[in-house]
Design an enzyme around this catalytic site. Structure first.
Site, short mmCIF file in Angstrom:
data_model
loop_
_atom_site.label_atom_id
_atom_site.label_comp_id
_atom_site.label_asym_id
_atom_site.label_seq_id
_atom_site.Cartn_x
_atom_site.Cartn_y
_atom_site.Cartn_z
N ASP A 62 27.92 57.57 84.42
CA ASP A 62 28.85 56.65 85.07
C ASP A 62 30.25 56.81 84.49
OD1 ASP A 62 30.17 54.30 86.13
OD2 ASP A 62 28.19 53.47 86.49
N SER A 112 31.41 51.86 91.24
CA SER A 112 30.06 52.40 91.06
C SER A 112 29.13 52.04 92.21
CB SER A 112 29.46 51.90 89.74
OG SER A 112 30.15 52.45 88.65
N PHE A 280 14.84 45.71 77.82
CA PHE A 280 14.98 45.76 76.37
C PHE A 280 16.15 44.95 75.82
CE2 PHE A 280 12.99 49.72 77.88
CZ PHE A 280 11.76 49.60 77.26
N HIS A 371 32.23 58.49 89.60
CA HIS A 371 33.69 58.47 89.64
C HIS A 371 34.21 58.92 88.29
CE1 HIS A 371 33.63 54.88 87.10
NE2 HIS A 371 32.69 54.40 87.90
#
Length: 496
Positions: A62, A112, A280, A371
């Site tokens: 990302d 995103s 988690f 991106h």
């Protein structure tokens, strides 16, 4: 005309004579020349794999723009004590590469949500929207109806394969949600994140969509953070409806399923486990640089990804897996290059670990970004200078017009930008290796903005040769779908 012909013949012969008289070249003994010859030999030996893929693994860094990859490879090499500039990250060694155009349906620079939608569905959409066409409008619940598009994970499940998503962010965050969710607003991760009107209109939060997906389409493996979106307030969650979605997930999956919250539980999964929900952390997982202090039993991205491969591989028909290095982007939003590069190195380690387990003869591996970010590498620092250090000029620190040094890495925007009449600090007088150091930026923003340049695509395995040149971000989906043999299986939209 005859003299003209003779002259032409003579002119053609001149280059051959000149070549014959070239002096002996020193190229053959030059290490760069020899390295180039070796690289050419490796490329000549590559034979395109035109077969079908049993498995497809998509690695998504990302915010991992080209400058982040470059700085990451240098940082990785310097951590290892080798030449950083000529070093290669694990995914840079794959056989094929391309550039991906990342603009969204409505903006020059994507977020995103729109980025992962393009990659996972082949359809470009508006920023903030996941799994819907560009006809949908952000935060407008009523525009979800009739605009959902099938994801590659859903196609894999519909065709009898297993599917999963692994991330270092909340599993309901934009990128992992792109594997299974269809929503008019990326921030609708839990019911308490949604306006009353949207809930009353029947729109579902992203966590609910994960758990309530039809048995035939629900992901088999989901790992990351975001436990708060699945639990009610009396169990330290944020759900306002009082539901425990982890218990509902276990009930829906039934035999062979496991819900785990620590790395020890992950490592102790029974051999017959076929479905895993691993949450988690309450929110995002900690940065790798914080692991010594904040680990708290959290697995690494490599541990989650390799476990996912082990579990999904139990399906004889194959699988699709999305693996996101989500905190590369978050480090850049902070204007904090050390976090960005550390996460990039960990992302590379996860890819290396998975590549050691899979066979590229039947597994297509694609590595890309949704991106870029405004990270730049500038100046003329000497070879092997710390990538997080100050820039240089002929062995001396480079001095800007204000008489101060500047760092090799800087951001276009972000927390490191000037405020009001503040004068620029001299990086030479600061601890540039501090984990919380913010690289300087041109414009001050509380969170650095994404960038719009093309990003890299790296691939190997069946049909990977189709990823070459400059392509649309949405084209990546077409190659993965084609590799699976699902051509023609995804309509432009589906009823909800």
């Amino acid at each position: 005309m005859r003299p003209f012909v003779v002259a032409l013949v003579a002119s053609v012969a001149v280059p051959a004579i000149a070549l014959a008289q070239l002096p002996v070249s020193a190229s053959a003994s030059d290490p760069y020349y020899k390295a180039g010859e070796a690289a050419l030999a490796r490329q000549l030996a590559v034979v395109p794999n035109t077969g079908r893929a049993k498995n497809v693994i998509l690695f998504l860094g990302d915010g991992m723009g080209v400058s982040t990859v470059t700085a990451g490879r240098i940082y990785d090499g310097q951590l290892k004590g080798v030449d950083g500039e000529s070093n290669s990250l694990a995914f840079e060694k794959l056989s094929y590469a391309a550039l991906s155009k990342t603009y969204s349906h409505d903006t020059q620079v994507t977020d995103s949500a729109a980025g992962i939608t393009a990659i996972m569905t082949g359809v470009k959409t508006r920023n903030k929207i996941i799994g819907l066409t560009g006809a949908a409008i952000g935060e407008k619940c009523e525009t979800e109806k009739g605009n959902a598009v099938q994801t590659l994970a859903e196609l894999a499940k519909a065709n009898g394969k297993a599917a999963g998503a692994v991330t270092t962010t909340r599993v309901t965050h934009a990128t992992p949600a792109g594997a299974y969710a269809h929503t008019a607003y990326r921030d609708w991760e839990g019911d308490s994140d949604m306006p009353v009107e949207a809930l009353q209109a029947g729109c579902k939060d992203i966590a609910r969509q994960l758990v309530e997906a039809p048995d035939a389409l629900r992901l088999d493996v989901v790992m990351g953070g975001g436990r708060s979106r699945f639990l009610p307030e009396d169990k330290d969650g944020k759900r306002a409806d009082g539901r425990d979605l982890t218990a509902e997930w276990l009930k829906a999956e039934g035999t062979g399923s496991a819900y785990v919250t620590t790395v020890d539980q992950l490592k102790a999964l029974p051999a017959d486990t076929q479905h895993v929900l691993g949450l988690f952390a309450s929110e995002h997982l900690p940065y790798e640089v914080e692991r010594p202090v904040l680990e708290q039993g959290v697995p690494t991205l490599a541990e989650m990804a390799t476990t996912a491969v082990d579990v999904l591989s139990k399906n004889p028909n194959g699988y699709f897996l999305l693996v996101e290095g989500g905190k590369i982007d978050m480090g850049s939003h902070l204007g904090n290059a050390k976090r960005t590069l550390s996460e990039t190195v960990e992302f590379s380690k996860a890819i290396e670990a998975v590549l050691a387990k899979v066979d590229l003869k039947d597994t297509l591996v694609v590595v890309t970004a949704d991106h870029s970010h405004g990270l730049v590498i500038s100046g003329y620092a000497p070879r092997n200078s710390p990538i997080l250090g100050v820039s240089g000029n002929e062995g001396e620190p480079a001095i800007a017009a204000d008489g101060k040094t500047y760092t090799t890495l800087m951001f276009a925007t972000g927390p490191g930008g000037p405020l009001g009449s503040d004068t620029r600090a001299d990086p030479a007088k600061e601890d540039l290796d501090d984990v919380d150091y913010h690289q300087q930026a041109v414009v001050n923003l509380p969170s650095a903005a994404h960038a719009g340049e093309d990003v890299g695509v790296f691939a190997d395995g069946p049909q990977a040769y189709l990823l070459r040149g400059v392509v649309e971000e949405s084209y990546i989906f077409q190659v993965m779908r084609h590799a699976f043999g699902f051509d023609g299986a995804a309509p432009a939209g589906k009823k909800r």
